[in-house]
Scaffold this motif. Structure first.
Motif, PDB file in Angstrom:
ATOM      1  N   MET A   3      24.947 -23.348   8.741  1.00  0.00           N
ATOM      2  CA  MET A   3      23.757 -23.431   7.918  1.00  0.00           C
ATOM      3  C   MET A   3      22.970 -22.124   8.008  1.00  0.00           C
ATOM      4  O   MET A   3      21.823 -22.069   8.429  1.00  0.00           O
ATOM      5  CB  MET A   3      22.890 -24.602   8.356  1.00  0.00           C
ATOM      6  N   ASN A   4      23.601 -21.029   7.634  1.00  0.00           N
ATOM      7  CA  ASN A   4      22.968 -19.732   7.714  1.00  0.00           C
ATOM      8  C   ASN A   4      22.202 -19.381   6.446  1.00  0.00           C
ATOM      9  O   ASN A   4      21.851 -18.250   6.223  1.00  0.00           O
ATOM     10  CB  ASN A   4      24.007 -18.648   8.010  1.00  0.00           C
ATOM     11  N   GLU A   5      21.930 -20.411   5.590  1.00  0.00           N
ATOM     12  CA  GLU A   5      21.127 -20.177   4.396  1.00  0.00           C
ATOM     13  C   GLU A   5      19.635 -20.211   4.721  1.00  0.00           C
ATOM     14  O   GLU A   5      18.799 -19.955   3.877  1.00  0.00           O
ATOM     15  CB  GLU A   5      21.407 -21.250   3.335  1.00  0.00           C
ATOM     16  N   GLN A   6      19.291 -20.514   5.970  1.00  0.00           N
ATOM     17  CA  GLN A   6      17.894 -20.720   6.326  1.00  0.00           C
ATOM     18  C   GLN A   6      17.075 -19.461   6.082  1.00  0.00           C
ATOM     19  O   GLN A   6      17.503 -18.350   6.373  1.00  0.00           O
ATOM     20  CB  GLN A   6      17.805 -21.132   7.800  1.00  0.00           C
ATOM     21  N   LYS A   7      15.877 -19.632   5.540  1.00  0.00           N
ATOM     22  CA  LYS A   7      14.949 -18.538   5.326  1.00  0.00           C
ATOM     23  C   LYS A   7      13.721 -18.760   6.189  1.00  0.00           C
ATOM     24  O   LYS A   7      13.438 -19.870   6.622  1.00  0.00           O
ATOM     25  CB  LYS A   7      14.519 -18.478   3.850  1.00  0.00           C
ATOM     26  N   GLU A   8      12.982 -17.694   6.409  1.00  0.00           N
ATOM     27  CA  GLU A   8      11.761 -17.823   7.204  1.00  0.00           C
ATOM     28  C   GLU A   8      10.709 -18.567   6.393  1.00  0.00           C
ATOM     29  O   GLU A   8      10.445 -18.233   5.242  1.00  0.00           O
ATOM     30  CB  GLU A   8      11.243 -16.445   7.594  1.00  0.00           C
ATOM     31  N   THR A   9      10.099 -19.569   6.993  1.00  0.00           N
ATOM     32  CA  THR A   9       9.053 -20.315   6.306  1.00  0.00           C
ATOM     33  C   THR A   9       7.694 -19.698   6.588  1.00  0.00           C
ATOM     34  O   THR A   9       7.498 -18.980   7.558  1.00  0.00           O
ATOM     35  CB  THR A   9       9.043 -21.780   6.761  1.00  0.00           C
ATOM     36  N   VAL A  10       6.753 -19.996   5.705  1.00  0.00           N
ATOM     37  CA  VAL A  10       5.405 -19.475   5.835  1.00  0.00           C
ATOM     38  C   VAL A  10       4.622 -20.330   6.821  1.00  0.00           C
ATOM     39  O   VAL A  10       4.660 -21.559   6.757  1.00  0.00           O
ATOM     40  CB  VAL A  10       4.699 -19.480   4.460  1.00  0.00           C
ATOM     41  N   GLY A  11       3.899 -19.672   7.738  1.00  0.00           N
ATOM     42  CA  GLY A  11       2.992 -20.401   8.629  1.00  0.00           C
ATOM     43  C   GLY A  11       3.725 -21.174   9.710  1.00  0.00           C
ATOM     44  O   GLY A  11       4.778 -20.776  10.197  1.00  0.00           O
ATOM     45  N   GLN A  12       3.132 -22.317  10.074  1.00  0.00           N
ATOM     46  CA  GLN A  12       3.644 -23.102  11.190  1.00  0.00           C
ATOM     47  C   GLN A  12       4.973 -23.781  10.866  1.00  0.00           C
ATOM     48  O   GLN A  12       5.336 -23.965   9.712  1.00  0.00           O
ATOM     49  CB  GLN A  12       2.617 -24.180  11.563  1.00  0.00           C
ATOM     50  N   SER A  13       5.661 -24.174  11.930  1.00  0.00           N
ATOM     51  CA  SER A  13       6.897 -24.938  11.776  1.00  0.00           C
ATOM     52  C   SER A  13       6.586 -26.269  11.105  1.00  0.00           C
ATOM     53  O   SER A  13       5.643 -26.965  11.500  1.00  0.00           O
ATOM     54  CB  SER A  13       7.520 -25.170  13.161  1.00  0.00           C
ATOM     55  N   PRO A  14       7.346 -26.647  10.081  1.00  0.00           N
ATOM     56  CA  PRO A  14       7.035 -27.898   9.376  1.00  0.00           C
ATOM     57  C   PRO A  14       7.323 -29.123  10.232  1.00  0.00           C
ATOM     58  O   PRO A  14       8.257 -29.127  11.048  1.00  0.00           O
ATOM     59  CB  PRO A  14       7.958 -27.864   8.153  1.00  0.00           C
ATOM     60  N   LEU A  15       6.505 -30.146  10.045  1.00  0.00           N
ATOM     61  CA  LEU A  15       6.729 -31.446  10.662  1.00  0.00           C
ATOM     62  C   LEU A  15       7.440 -32.338   9.648  1.00  0.00           C
ATOM     63  O   LEU A  15       7.009 -32.436   8.498  1.00  0.00           O
ATOM     64  CB  LEU A  15       5.399 -32.077  11.079  1.00  0.00           C
ATOM     65  N   VAL A  16       8.515 -32.979  10.082  1.00  0.00           N
ATOM     66  CA  VAL A  16       9.334 -33.778   9.184  1.00  0.00           C
ATOM     67  C   VAL A  16       9.209 -35.250   9.555  1.00  0.00           C
ATOM     68  O   VAL A  16       9.392 -35.620  10.724  1.00  0.00           O
ATOM     69  CB  VAL A  16      10.816 -33.343   9.239  1.00  0.00           C
ATOM     70  N   PHE A  17       8.884 -36.066   8.561  1.00  0.00           N
ATOM     71  CA  PHE A  17       8.698 -37.506   8.762  1.00  0.00           C
ATOM     72  C   PHE A  17       9.679 -38.274   7.876  1.00  0.00           C
ATOM     73  O   PHE A  17      10.019 -37.838   6.772  1.00  0.00           O
ATOM     74  CB  PHE A  17       7.273 -37.931   8.382  1.00  0.00           C
ATOM     75  N   SER A  18      10.092 -39.423   8.352  1.00  0.00           N
ATOM     76  CA  SER A  18      10.900 -40.341   7.550  1.00  0.00           C
ATOM     77  C   SER A  18      10.569 -41.759   7.991  1.00  0.00           C
ATOM     78  O   SER A  18      10.735 -42.102   9.160  1.00  0.00           O
ATOM     79  CB  SER A  18      12.391 -40.065   7.733  1.00  0.00           C
ATOM     80  N   LEU A  19      10.067 -42.571   7.043  1.00  0.00           N
ATOM     81  CA  LEU A  19       9.680 -43.937   7.394  1.00  0.00           C
ATOM     82  C   LEU A  19      10.876 -44.771   7.827  1.00  0.00           C
ATOM     83  O   LEU A  19      10.760 -45.655   8.666  1.00  0.00           O
ATOM     84  CB  LEU A  19       8.977 -44.610   6.208  1.00  0.00           C
ATOM     85  N   ASN A  20      12.035 -44.483   7.243  1.00  0.00           N
ATOM     86  CA  ASN A  20      13.255 -45.191   7.615  1.00  0.00           C
ATOM     87  C   ASN A  20      14.182 -44.231   8.342  1.00  0.00           C
ATOM     88  O   ASN A  20      14.042 -43.016   8.236  1.00  0.00           O
ATOM     89  CB  ASN A  20      13.935 -45.771   6.368  1.00  0.00           C
ATOM     90  N   ASP A  21      15.124 -44.756   9.074  1.00  0.00           N
ATOM     91  CA  ASP A  21      16.043 -43.926   9.841  1.00  0.00           C
ATOM     92  C   ASP A  21      17.079 -43.328   8.909  1.00  0.00           C
ATOM     93  O   ASP A  21      18.218 -43.787   8.841  1.00  0.00           O
ATOM     94  CB  ASP A  21      16.698 -44.762  10.949  1.00  0.00           C
ATOM     95  N   HIS A  22      16.676 -42.287   8.196  1.00  0.00           N
ATOM     96  CA  HIS A  22      17.542 -41.695   7.190  1.00  0.00           C
ATOM     97  C   HIS A  22      18.474 -40.674   7.837  1.00  0.00           C
ATOM     98  O   HIS A  22      18.049 -39.898   8.694  1.00  0.00           O
ATOM     99  CB  HIS A  22      16.710 -41.020   6.097  1.00  0.00           C
ATOM    100  N   PRO A  23      19.757 -40.629   7.431  1.00  0.00           N
ATOM    101  CA  PRO A  23      20.697 -39.686   8.050  1.00  0.00           C
ATOM    102  C   PRO A  23      20.333 -38.224   7.849  1.00  0.00           C
ATOM    103  O   PRO A  23      20.798 -37.367   8.606  1.00  0.00           O
ATOM    104  CB  PRO A  23      22.039 -40.018   7.373  1.00  0.00           C
ATOM    105  N   LEU A  24      19.519 -37.903   6.850  1.00  0.00           N
ATOM    106  CA  LEU A  24      19.136 -36.514   6.616  1.00  0.00           C
ATOM    107  C   LEU A  24      18.010 -36.043   7.534  1.00  0.00           C
ATOM    108  O   LEU A  24      17.763 -34.834   7.630  1.00  0.00           O
ATOM    109  CB  LEU A  24      18.697 -36.333   5.158  1.00  0.00           C
ATOM    110  N   LYS A  25      17.336 -36.963   8.210  1.00  0.00           N
ATOM    111  CA  LYS A  25      16.153 -36.591   8.988  1.00  0.00           C
ATOM    112  C   LYS A  25      16.485 -35.541  10.046  1.00  0.00           C
ATOM    113  O   LYS A  25      15.868 -34.466  10.096  1.00  0.00           O
ATOM    114  CB  LYS A  25      15.530 -37.823   9.630  1.00  0.00           C
ATOM    115  N   ASN A  26      17.437 -35.829  10.915  1.00  0.00           N
ATOM    116  CA  ASN A  26      17.785 -34.883  11.973  1.00  0.00           C
ATOM    117  C   ASN A  26      18.427 -33.624  11.405  1.00  0.00           C
ATOM    118  O   ASN A  26      18.118 -32.505  11.838  1.00  0.00           O
ATOM    119  CB  ASN A  26      18.731 -35.537  12.981  1.00  0.00           C
TER     120      ASN A  26
END
Length: 308
Positions: A1-24
């Motif tokens: 996954m070397n497509e990652q780019k630098e994000t602006v500001g703080q590290s994003p917080l990721v939420f998922s109400l259900n245990d979705h396979p994409l969360k992690n």
């Protein structure tokens, strides 16, 4: 996954109400952290929610598979609005499956055009939207009904990559709407394809006819579709293939809703394999859509971060 780019500001917080396979997977891919929260239902069915992470000035990403949306929409709004009240710098929504896209016009006097109503409501609560293969039929783009920046991720490349290298396949599109999609996959995966004709007689009543495929005898047929809901289109396509002497049949789709346990009915009808991407959690998930989501999500974080 070397497509990652630098994000602006703080590290994003990721939420998922259900245990979705994409969360992690997505959290790691965008360099984020998982947000903490507690939720439960009161005895009367109302929702309780408490966000435990420090939110102030943090960009937040909410992952929400919106299949069966009537049970999910209010809890989603409670989470999004709580993140806003706690000081999130932005709240973006990653909806791997986006609901309420089917009713895009008033077919009969008095019908609700639910796609517009839903889009208007959701747009009021989020800063941006990323989704995978929404049902854009009469709409040409999401911004015809959504008033926030949006990105549409195509699931076809992920399906094509999964198919590439497999031998002796015949790709089958169930109707004319699928032709451009299936042809692009076939070009990438280097397999022949045919397109059927579908006549819809009701929500759960369709007929599928196929062209002459005798020259493809001995191949494994792979039915390709964007979404499987009631499964009737795929079921009729299976029957059409069997009537032409094709016994080895698989099905690959981006979204698997599988209403009324239609996945079991499809396997019982003769599928040897049923494969979907991980947009909607299901045992058939074998194709990871994360690589297609990374760049659009990071682009949206950067865009919203610069404008805030």
């Amino acid at each position: 996954m070397n497509e990652q780019k630098e994000t602006v500001g703080q590290s994003p917080l990721v939420f998922s109400l259900n245990d979705h396979p994409l969360k992690n997977l997505l959290t790691r891919a965008i360099g984020g952290q998982q947000g903490g929260f507690d939720t439960r239902q009161f005895p009367d069915g109302e929702s309780y929610l408490r966000v435990s992470s420090m939110i102030e000035k943090s960009p937040c990403v909410v992952i929400a598979d919106l299949s069966h949306p009537n049970d999910k929409y209010l809890p989603l709004l409670f989470l999004i609005e709580t993140l806003r009240e706690l000081g999130a710098s932005q709240v973006g929504l990653v909806a791997p499956y986006l609901s309420y896209m089917r009713q895009d016009r008033r077919f009969i006097d008095g019908e609700a055009v639910t796609s517009r109503i839903f889009a208007h409501s959701l747009s009021r609560h989020i800063d941006w939207l990323v989704t995978v293969d929404p049902h854009l039929h009469r709409y040409h783009a999401l911004d015809e009904i959504y008033s926030v920046p949006s990105r549409v991720v195509q699931g076809a490349p992920a399906l094509a990559q999964w198919l590439q290298g497999q031998n002796n396949l015949l790709l089958v599109g169930p109707d004319s709407e699928s032709e451009q999609w299936v042809s692009n996959i076939a070009e990438f995966s280097q397999h022949p394809y045919v397109i059927g004709e579908k006549q819809r007689l009701g929500d759960r009543n369709v007929e599928v006819t196929l062209p002459d495929i005798h020259v493809h005898g001995g191949r494994t047929a792979v039915i390709i579709d964007d979404v499987i809901s009631s499964g009737q289109t795929i079921l009729q396509c299976i029957k059409a293939l069997q009537s032409k002497g094709i016994d080895s049949i698989q099905c690959v789709a981006v979204h698997g809703i599988f209403a009324d346990n239609s996945d079991r009915a499809l396997m019982a009808a003769g599928l040897s394999q049923l494969v979907t991407s991980n947009t909607i959690p299901h045992s058939s998930n074998a194709i990871d859509i994360t690589p297609q989501l990374i760049t659009p999500v990071i682009d949206m974080l950067n865009l919203s971060g610069k404008s805030s």
